[in-house]
Design a protein around this motif. Structure first.
Motif, PDB file in Angstrom:
ATOM      1  N   MET A 258     -52.743  30.572  65.021  1.00 55.37           N
ATOM      2  CA  MET A 258     -51.479  30.247  64.740  1.00 55.37           C
ATOM      3  C   MET A 258     -50.535  29.862  63.907  1.00 55.37           C
ATOM      4  O   MET A 258     -51.554  29.174  63.880  1.00 55.37           O
ATOM      5  N   ILE A 259     -49.690  29.803  63.581  1.00 52.72           N
ATOM      6  CA  ILE A 259     -49.365  29.636  62.160  1.00 52.72           C
ATOM      7  C   ILE A 259     -48.158  28.717  62.790  1.00 52.72           C
ATOM      8  O   ILE A 259     -47.119  29.122  63.062  1.00 52.72           O
ATOM      9  N   THR A 260     -48.005  27.832  61.896  1.00 55.00           N
ATOM     10  CA  THR A 260     -47.319  27.066  61.311  1.00 55.00           C
ATOM     11  C   THR A 260     -46.547  26.623  60.887  1.00 55.00           C
ATOM     12  O   THR A 260     -46.674  28.048  59.860  1.00 55.00           O
ATOM     13  N   LEU A 261     -45.187  26.136  60.778  1.00 53.59           N
ATOM     14  CA  LEU A 261     -44.071  26.311  59.431  1.00 53.59           C
ATOM     15  C   LEU A 261     -44.729  25.476  58.217  1.00 53.59           C
ATOM     16  O   LEU A 261     -43.885  26.166  57.870  1.00 53.59           O
ATOM     17  N   THR A 262     -45.371  25.230  58.212  1.00 55.00           N
ATOM     18  CA  THR A 262     -45.418  24.391  56.617  1.00 55.00           C
ATOM     19  C   THR A 262     -46.091  25.528  56.064  1.00 55.00           C
ATOM     20  O   THR A 262     -46.280  25.228  54.649  1.00 55.00           O
ATOM     21  N   GLN A 263     -47.122  26.109  56.971  1.00 50.95           N
ATOM     22  CA  GLN A 263     -47.531  27.492  55.533  1.00 50.95           C
ATOM     23  C   GLN A 263     -46.798  28.179  55.089  1.00 50.95           C
ATOM     24  O   GLN A 263     -47.068  28.418  54.010  1.00 50.95           O
ATOM     25  N   PRO A 264     -46.128  28.971  55.408  1.00 53.59           N
ATOM     26  CA  PRO A 264     -44.891  29.780  54.840  1.00 53.59           C
ATOM     27  C   PRO A 264     -44.055  28.817  53.598  1.00 53.59           C
ATOM     28  O   PRO A 264     -44.012  29.430  53.026  1.00 53.59           O
ATOM     29  N   ARG A 265     -43.773  27.712  53.551  1.00 59.80           N
ATOM     30  CA  ARG A 265     -43.272  26.473  53.501  1.00 59.80           C
ATOM     31  C   ARG A 265     -44.244  26.143  51.573  1.00 59.80           C
ATOM     32  O   ARG A 265     -43.855  26.492  50.516  1.00 59.80           O
ATOM     33  N   VAL A 266     -45.280  26.233  52.115  1.00 57.78           N
ATOM     34  CA  VAL A 266     -46.115  25.937  50.974  1.00 57.78           C
ATOM     35  C   VAL A 266     -46.685  26.903  50.282  1.00 57.78           C
ATOM     36  O   VAL A 266     -46.377  27.082  48.608  1.00 57.78           O
ATOM     37  N   SER A 267     -46.677  28.125  50.851  1.00 53.67           N
ATOM     38  CA  SER A 267     -46.724  29.254  50.018  1.00 53.67           C
ATOM     39  C   SER A 267     -45.787  29.706  48.870  1.00 53.67           C
ATOM     40  O   SER A 267     -45.716  30.528  48.000  1.00 53.67           O
ATOM     41  N   PHE A 268     -44.573  29.751  49.959  1.00 52.91           N
ATOM     42  CA  PHE A 268     -43.094  29.897  48.730  1.00 52.91           C
ATOM     43  C   PHE A 268     -42.630  28.853  48.252  1.00 52.91           C
ATOM     44  O   PHE A 268     -42.636  29.457  46.810  1.00 52.91           O
ATOM     45  N   ARG A 269     -43.163  27.957  47.921  1.00 54.00           N
ATOM     46  CA  ARG A 269     -43.568  26.529  46.542  1.00 54.00           C
ATOM     47  C   ARG A 269     -44.563  26.575  46.186  1.00 54.00           C
ATOM     48  O   ARG A 269     -44.184  26.601  44.866  1.00 54.00           O
ATOM     49  N   LEU A 270     -45.633  27.854  46.234  1.00 48.67           N
ATOM     50  CA  LEU A 270     -46.577  28.009  45.223  1.00 48.67           C
ATOM     51  C   LEU A 270     -45.668  29.298  44.511  1.00 48.67           C
ATOM     52  O   LEU A 270     -46.455  28.769  43.110  1.00 48.67           O
ATOM     53  N   LEU A 271     -45.852  30.406  45.075  1.00 50.97           N
ATOM     54  CA  LEU A 271     -45.117  31.215  44.612  1.00 50.97           C
ATOM     55  C   LEU A 271     -43.666  30.747  43.243  1.00 50.97           C
ATOM     56  O   LEU A 271     -43.557  31.357  41.952  1.00 50.97           O
ATOM     57  N   VAL A 272     -42.738  30.497  44.072  1.00 52.60           N
ATOM     58  CA  VAL A 272     -41.778  29.896  43.430  1.00 52.60           C
ATOM     59  C   VAL A 272     -42.490  28.594  41.699  1.00 52.60           C
ATOM     60  O   VAL A 272     -42.189  28.982  40.508  1.00 52.60           O
ATOM     61  N   LEU A 273     -43.417  27.871  42.134  1.00 53.47           N
ATOM     62  CA  LEU A 273     -44.476  27.111  40.845  1.00 53.47           C
ATOM     63  C   LEU A 273     -45.337  28.303  40.023  1.00 53.47           C
ATOM     64  O   LEU A 273     -44.186  27.768  38.944  1.00 53.47           O
ATOM     65  N   ALA A 274     -45.559  29.334  40.911  1.00 54.15           N
ATOM     66  CA  ALA A 274     -46.665  30.538  39.671  1.00 54.15           C
ATOM     67  C   ALA A 274     -44.862  31.104  39.241  1.00 54.15           C
ATOM     68  O   ALA A 274     -45.352  31.270  37.820  1.00 54.15           O
ATOM     69  N   SER A 275     -43.984  31.264  39.452  1.00 48.43           N
ATOM     70  CA  SER A 275     -43.019  32.438  38.548  1.00 48.43           C
ATOM     71  C   SER A 275     -42.812  31.100  37.476  1.00 48.43           C
ATOM     72  O   SER A 275     -42.112  31.631  36.151  1.00 48.43           O
ATOM     73  N   LEU A 276     -42.138  29.713  37.725  1.00 53.67           N
ATOM     74  CA  LEU A 276     -41.645  28.577  37.147  1.00 53.67           C
ATOM     75  C   LEU A 276     -42.513  29.090  35.456  1.00 53.67           C
ATOM     76  O   LEU A 276     -42.060  29.072  34.334  1.00 53.67           O
ATOM     77  N   GLY A 277     -43.818  28.938  36.222  1.00 55.42           N
ATOM     78  CA  GLY A 277     -44.946  28.559  35.223  1.00 55.42           C
ATOM     79  C   GLY A 277     -45.102  29.771  34.231  1.00 55.42           C
ATOM     80  O   GLY A 277     -44.911  29.628  32.804  1.00 55.42           O
TER      81      GLY A 277
END
Length: 145
Positions: free
Chosen positions: A1-20
């Motif tokens: 079961m996928i929770t709502l926090t998993q997509p938000r965490v991966s999106f935040r990591l993607l944004v952080l990696a892009s910024l870096g």
């Protein structure tokens, strides 16, 4: 079961990696812009010498300029020969029907001229090396930066 926090965490990591990555690339661009010297212009020995001389101690830069000044006429002749050889390559490459054997011969002739230019550079530098200081020899041995 996928929770709502998993997509938000991966999106935040993607944004952080892009910024870096963007910050890293921006720093590289800024560094190359601040450390950039325009390429030297003029005939062959002058372009070569003025690319290296600013990084040498002043006395060694004077010696380098003098050594290559003595070869100016030979470089001019080789540059003229190189232009003629390149023009011959272009002429054969554009001719119909294409003669691959003649094209190869013209390319070999052009390569031979470039090789003679390289040999003249090496001979001039080798003759000059004993007169240079250790820091100048280290800079020349390091090659292009």
């Amino acid at each position: 079961m996928i929770t709502l926090t998993q997509p938000r965490v991966s999106f935040r990591l993607l944004v952080l990696a892009s910024l870096g990555l963007n910050l890293f690339l921006g720093a590289m661009l800024a560094s190359s812009w601040w450390n950039h010297r325009p390429p030297p212009s003029g005939p062959m020995p002058d372009r070569l010498v003025e690319r290296v001389a600013p990084d040498l101690p002043e006395a060694d830069a004077v010696r380098l300029r003098a050594a290559f000044s003595a070869t100016r006429a030979r470089f001019a002749a080789l540059e003229a020969e190189s232009r003629e050889a390149s023009a011959a390559v272009r002429a054969v490459a554009l001719r119909e029907p294409l003669d691959v054997g003649e094209l190869r011969a013209r390319m070999d002739a052009a390569r031979a001229v470039r090789r003679r230019m390289g040999d003249l550079i090496e001979d001039t530098v080798l003759t000059l090396m004993p007169e240079l200081s250790l820091p100048a020899r280290e800079r020349l041995a390091a090659g292009r930066r």
